[in-house]
Motif scaffolding. Structure first.
Motif, PDB file in Angstrom:
ATOM      1  N   THR A   1      -3.898  12.253  -3.766  1.00  0.00           N
ATOM      2  CA  THR A   1      -4.382  13.310  -2.876  1.00  0.00           C
ATOM      3  C   THR A   1      -4.587  14.567  -3.720  1.00  0.00           C
ATOM      4  OG1 THR A   1      -3.948  14.514  -0.814  1.00  0.00           O
ATOM      5  CG2 THR A   1      -2.042  14.045  -2.193  1.00  0.00           C
TER       6      THR A   1
ATOM      7  N   ARG B   1       1.183   1.911  -6.989  1.00  0.00           N
ATOM      8  CA  ARG B   1       0.656   3.270  -7.036  1.00  0.00           C
ATOM      9  C   ARG B   1      -0.332   3.504  -5.921  1.00  0.00           C
ATOM     10  NH1 ARG B   1       0.057   3.497 -13.646  1.00  0.00           N
ATOM     11  NH2 ARG B   1       2.260   3.947 -14.005  1.00  0.00           N
ATOM     12  N   GLY B   2      -0.332   4.720  -5.419  1.00  0.00           N
ATOM     13  CA  GLY B   2      -1.295   5.099  -4.399  1.00  0.00           C
ATOM     14  C   GLY B   2      -2.576   5.614  -5.013  1.00  0.00           C
ATOM     15  N   GLN B   3      -3.503   5.998  -4.141  1.00  0.00           N
ATOM     16  CA  GLN B   3      -4.826   6.440  -4.587  1.00  0.00           C
ATOM     17  C   GLN B   3      -4.889   7.927  -4.858  1.00  0.00           C
ATOM     18  OE1 GLN B   3      -7.485   4.274  -5.292  1.00  0.00           O
ATOM     19  NE2 GLN B   3      -5.690   2.943  -5.180  1.00  0.00           N
TER      20      GLN B   3
ATOM     21  N   CYS C   1       3.905  10.351   1.418  1.00  0.00           N
ATOM     22  CA  CYS C   1       3.493   9.042   0.896  1.00  0.00           C
ATOM     23  C   CYS C   1       4.132   7.987   1.780  1.00  0.00           C
ATOM     24  CB  CYS C   1       3.931   8.882  -0.550  1.00  0.00           C
ATOM     25  SG  CYS C   1       3.721   7.213  -1.218  1.00  0.00           S
TER      26      CYS C   1
ATOM     27  N   VAL D   1       0.073   5.284   0.639  1.00  0.00           N
ATOM     28  CA  VAL D   1      -0.986   6.175   1.100  1.00  0.00           C
ATOM     29  C   VAL D   1      -0.464   7.607   1.108  1.00  0.00           C
ATOM     30  CG1 VAL D   1      -2.575   6.739   2.949  1.00  0.00           C
ATOM     31  CG2 VAL D   1      -1.994   4.342   2.495  1.00  0.00           C
TER      32      VAL D   1
ATOM     33  N   TYR E   1      -0.182  11.666  -7.166  1.00  0.00           N
ATOM     34  CA  TYR E   1      -0.049  10.239  -6.877  1.00  0.00           C
ATOM     35  C   TYR E   1       1.406   9.885  -6.582  1.00  0.00           C
ATOM     36  CZ  TYR E   1      -4.546   9.922  -9.345  1.00  0.00           C
ATOM     37  OH  TYR E   1      -5.847  10.088  -9.744  1.00  0.00           O
TER      38      TYR E   1
ATOM     39  N   ARG F   1       0.843  -1.194   0.000  1.00  0.00           N
ATOM     40  CA  ARG F   1       0.000   0.000   0.000  1.00  0.00           C
ATOM     41  C   ARG F   1       0.874   1.238   0.000  1.00  0.00           C
ATOM     42  NH1 ARG F   1      -4.187   0.817   4.389  1.00  0.00           N
ATOM     43  NH2 ARG F   1      -4.983   2.311   2.863  1.00  0.00           N
TER      44      ARG F   1
END
Length: 115
Positions: free
Chosen positions: A109, A105-107, A22, A5, A94, A3
């Motif tokens: 912000t 890859r993150g989701q 991150c 984040v 990202y 993950r």
């Protein structure tokens, strides 16, 4: 499970600053190239900054001198310090981690620069 984040986004006035973070879990980022990408509505995703495992940093021309990417391998975290923000910096940001053809890859912000 891997993950990434991201956090630290928000609404800021032109000329302001934000610091994105991150945090990675499930991997040790010390061997990874860590990158920040962004994507604005209607635009393609673009690479903003990256830092290699050896500590080399590269930047998108339009953010050179305003943004600084850094990493804290002990905290498994990569940062993006963004200064003198401009409306054209508005996008979802990202975090990516890449090593040996493995890409995570993150989701994202949201960063909004507006008066």
């Amino acid at each position: 499970q891997v993950r990434l984040v991201e956090s630290g986004g928000g609404l800021v006035q032109p000329g302001g600053s934000l610091r994105l973070s991150c945090v990675a879990s499930g991997i040790r980022i010390n061997i990874f190239t860590m990158s920040w990408f962004r994507q604005a509505p209607g635009n393609e995703r673009e690479l903003v900054a990256l830092t290699t495992a050896g500590g080399i940093a590269n930047y998108l021309d339009s953010v050179q001198g305003r943004f600084t990417i850094s990493r804290d391998n002990a905290k498994n975290t990569v940062y993006l310090q963004m200064n003198n923000l401009k409306p054209e910096d508005t996008a979802v940001y990202y975090c990516d981690a890449e090593w040996n053809r493995n890409i995570y890859r993150g989701q994202g912000t949201q960063v909004t620069v507006s008066s």
